[in-house]
Design a protein around this motif. Sequence first.
Motif, mmCIF file in Angstrom:
data_model
loop_
_atom_site.group_PDB
_atom_site.id
_atom_site.type_symbol
_atom_site.label_atom_id
_atom_site.label_comp_id
_atom_site.label_asym_id
_atom_site.label_seq_id
_atom_site.Cartn_x
_atom_site.Cartn_y
_atom_site.Cartn_z
ATOM 1 N N ALA A 1 1.944 45.249 37.568
ATOM 2 C CA ALA A 1 0.365 44.576 36.884
ATOM 3 C C ALA A 1 -0.614 44.541 35.746
ATOM 4 N N LEU A 2 -0.352 46.397 35.305
ATOM 5 C CA LEU A 2 -1.340 46.504 34.083
ATOM 6 C C LEU A 2 0.184 46.357 33.292
ATOM 7 N N GLY A 3 1.484 46.433 33.241
ATOM 8 C CA GLY A 3 2.145 45.674 31.697
ATOM 9 C C GLY A 3 2.332 44.598 31.720
ATOM 10 N N SER A 4 2.043 43.420 32.610
ATOM 11 C CA SER A 4 3.001 42.804 32.590
ATOM 12 C C SER A 4 1.730 41.568 31.515
ATOM 13 N N PRO A 5 0.359 41.937 30.958
ATOM 14 C CA PRO A 5 -0.451 40.880 30.362
ATOM 15 C C PRO A 5 0.345 41.436 28.579
ATOM 16 N N PHE A 6 0.283 42.826 28.601
ATOM 17 C CA PHE A 6 0.536 42.816 26.870
ATOM 18 C C PHE A 6 1.594 42.633 26.613
ATOM 19 N N GLY A 7 2.921 42.316 27.684
ATOM 20 C CA GLY A 7 3.855 41.495 27.391
ATOM 21 C C GLY A 7 3.814 40.870 26.905
ATOM 22 N N GLY A 8 3.090 39.800 27.823
ATOM 23 C CA GLY A 8 2.473 37.709 27.132
ATOM 24 C C GLY A 8 2.279 38.521 26.387
ATOM 25 N N ILE A 9 1.459 39.173 25.683
ATOM 26 C CA ILE A 9 0.016 39.014 24.731
ATOM 27 C C ILE A 9 1.447 38.838 23.400
ATOM 28 N N GLY A 10 2.094 40.634 22.965
ATOM 29 C CA GLY A 10 2.299 40.506 22.202
ATOM 30 C C GLY A 10 3.826 39.490 21.913
ATOM 31 N N PHE B 1 10.223 39.445 42.614
ATOM 32 C CA PHE B 1 10.354 40.405 44.279
ATOM 33 C C PHE B 1 9.529 41.422 44.073
ATOM 34 N N LEU B 2 9.254 42.833 43.261
ATOM 35 C CA LEU B 2 7.860 43.800 43.617
ATOM 36 C C LEU B 2 6.638 42.756 43.615
ATOM 37 N N PHE B 3 6.681 41.734 42.548
ATOM 38 C CA PHE B 3 4.953 41.692 42.675
ATOM 39 C C PHE B 3 5.520 40.321 41.912
ATOM 40 N N PRO B 4 4.799 39.280 42.655
ATOM 41 C CA PRO B 4 5.102 38.365 42.355
ATOM 42 C C PRO B 4 4.285 37.501 41.828
ATOM 43 N N ALA B 5 3.379 38.153 41.336
ATOM 44 C CA ALA B 5 1.745 37.827 40.388
ATOM 45 C C ALA B 5 1.828 37.827 39.235
ATOM 46 N N GLY B 6 2.885 39.268 38.834
ATOM 47 C CA GLY B 6 3.347 39.795 37.461
ATOM 48 C C GLY B 6 3.786 38.486 35.942
ATOM 49 N N ARG B 7 4.762 37.923 36.439
ATOM 50 C CA ARG B 7 4.894 36.925 36.058
ATOM 51 C C ARG B 7 3.941 35.559 35.829
ATOM 52 N N GLU B 8 3.145 35.051 36.509
ATOM 53 C CA GLU B 8 1.959 33.996 36.350
ATOM 54 C C GLU B 8 0.960 35.140 34.929
ATOM 55 N N ILE B 9 1.193 36.205 34.821
ATOM 56 C CA ILE B 9 -0.239 36.896 34.836
ATOM 57 C C ILE B 9 0.217 37.389 33.018
ATOM 58 N N SER B 10 1.433 37.604 33.241
ATOM 59 C CA SER B 10 2.530 37.593 31.962
ATOM 60 C C SER B 10 1.960 36.182 31.517
ATOM 61 N N THR B 11 2.297 35.456 31.435
ATOM 62 C CA THR B 11 2.312 33.585 31.288
ATOM 63 C C THR B 11 0.804 33.594 30.304
ATOM 64 N N TYR B 12 -0.003 33.737 31.653
ATOM 65 C CA TYR B 12 -1.432 33.080 30.987
ATOM 66 C C TYR B 12 -2.125 33.692 30.656
ATOM 67 N N CYS B 13 -2.330 35.139 29.939
ATOM 68 C CA CYS B 13 -2.393 36.155 29.631
ATOM 69 C C CYS B 13 -1.972 35.453 28.259
ATOM 70 N N GLY B 14 -0.689 35.091 27.662
ATOM 71 C CA GLY B 14 0.205 34.541 26.543
ATOM 72 C C GLY B 14 -0.950 33.514 26.425
ATOM 73 N N VAL B 15 -0.745 32.298 27.144
ATOM 74 C CA VAL B 15 -1.696 31.662 27.336
ATOM 75 C C VAL B 15 -2.956 31.556 26.620
ATOM 76 N N GLY B 16 -3.491 32.265 26.637
ATOM 77 C CA GLY B 16 -5.002 32.883 26.659
ATOM 78 C C GLY B 16 -5.081 33.354 25.580
ATOM 79 N N PHE B 17 -4.128 34.254 25.093
ATOM 80 C CA PHE B 17 -3.996 35.062 23.297
ATOM 81 C C PHE B 17 -3.984 33.824 22.499
ATOM 82 N N SER B 18 -2.454 32.329 22.550
ATOM 83 C CA SER B 18 -2.066 31.819 21.840
ATOM 84 C C SER B 18 -3.589 31.018 21.356
ATOM 85 N N VAL B 19 -4.155 30.224 22.844
ATOM 86 C CA VAL B 19 -4.861 29.634 22.543
ATOM 87 C C VAL B 19 -7.051 30.728 21.687
ATOM 88 N N VAL B 20 -6.128 31.634 21.687
ATOM 89 C CA VAL B 20 -7.650 32.669 20.853
ATOM 90 C C VAL B 20 -6.690 31.940 19.641
#
Length: 493
Positions: free
Chosen positions: A115-124, A51-70
Amino acid sequence: MRHVEARDTASGEEEAGLRLGSDDLATCGSLALLLIAAYLLNAYIFPSVAFLFPAGREISTYCGVGFSVVVAVASYRQPAVFRENPWSLTCLGLFAVGLAMLGAGLMADSPLLVALGSPFGGIGSVWFSVLVGLALVKLGTKRSMVVIPTAFVAKYAVQFGLVLMGDALDLLAALVLYFACTTASYLLIRPRVHRMITAIRESASPTVLDATNPSSFLPFSSLVYVSVFLFNAACGYAFGSQGQMMPQAATLLSFVPVVVVFFIVVAARARLVADALYRVSALLVFAGFLLVPLSFNGLDRPAGFHMSSMLLYAGSDCFSVLTYYLIAAVGSRNPAGALSTSAFAIAAGWLGIGCGALLVQSIEALGALDGSTLLWSSAIVTFLFMTYNFVAMRGFSFEDAIKGVRPAHPTPARAAADEAGEDPDTSQLEESCENVIRRFGLTPREGDVLRLLARGRTSPVIQEKLFLSHNTVKTHVRHIYAKMDIHSQQELI
């Protein structure tokens, strides 16, 4: 050098009568907590983020994807870089910081903080998902067969309790519970996965073993991983197609298939058949896709049921059970590649969820402009899904894929000989090699590779002695094994 040894889990488990011990209960609780955390994220946290930042969910998900591939690639090429304590503590810290920024951003209506918090949630969170996969590998196939559906049933009990509460759980409570469940999930299995990662990092690199024993690892292009991606895309599709939580009756019905699996493998003590579970999952998801066009107009909700989402959730949960089972089964057959197997399966799953959510959003956007576009797009998605199942998966067996993974570890003596550059003078061995070369019609270069394989040499040594690349050695080895009708260096020796 210390090597990871595959365990004969089947015989030991049969002797023990599959009595659940502390390891089983801890892993079951860890997986259940992880599943509960995922439900809290999707049902209570992501809707506010969208509702507040629609891209936040995708940022978290794809950062998680990138980290797991690494993680998957690093554990395949350089497992020595993994030290459980630093990696887990760093990921837990990133996870806490990410959730704190996410919560502060949502409460202050600040898209920037979200936006700043979304990547860390996915990676963690993705790191702890990988660790749960390792814990299942440690249990072995038969014990995991019981633990996995039991964890899902425990998650269903908690989920239904939260559904009954309705809106009683506010955002702050959801964030705190999400962090607590993920942290507790890690603490339950930490001693077990710590020992596994220590053994993996001290073993030979999977990329070294893979060249001379190609059947020891499930390739990243395997249909197993492709299927994990597609079925999680169905899960993402279900998340994206519903703007509200399903009613209680529909929620209960979506639990039925996995609960049936639970009774089959736990109460009836029958064996979980991967291919049968896959077919049930495919049928449920296919039925859900067929009803998607009706869901946009509310026509699939007789007596308040959300039939499309109910079937999609049921199918994707069935396949989630299969995914965890595949991680446990493949990883336990070759523990040296367990970390890579778990990480890549998690990456495929997360990528599927992200792509599924984006797909339904795109279809809805097109449908808002033209109703017929919505129907055609949904029909195309359904057709492609079934085309994959009827064409690409024709003749493919998950059971065969599991059985095709063959453990391969050079003995300490051979590893020491490689490091010392020793090459024992065995005229009998040389004569045997010449006989094999003539009998199976090996080329001169394949003969050179065969002589080194017969002496237990690993891929880096073969590359150095023959001035070949890793991929060239792997190709020669594959051709040699095909001509001799064998699957590993141990068989050749």
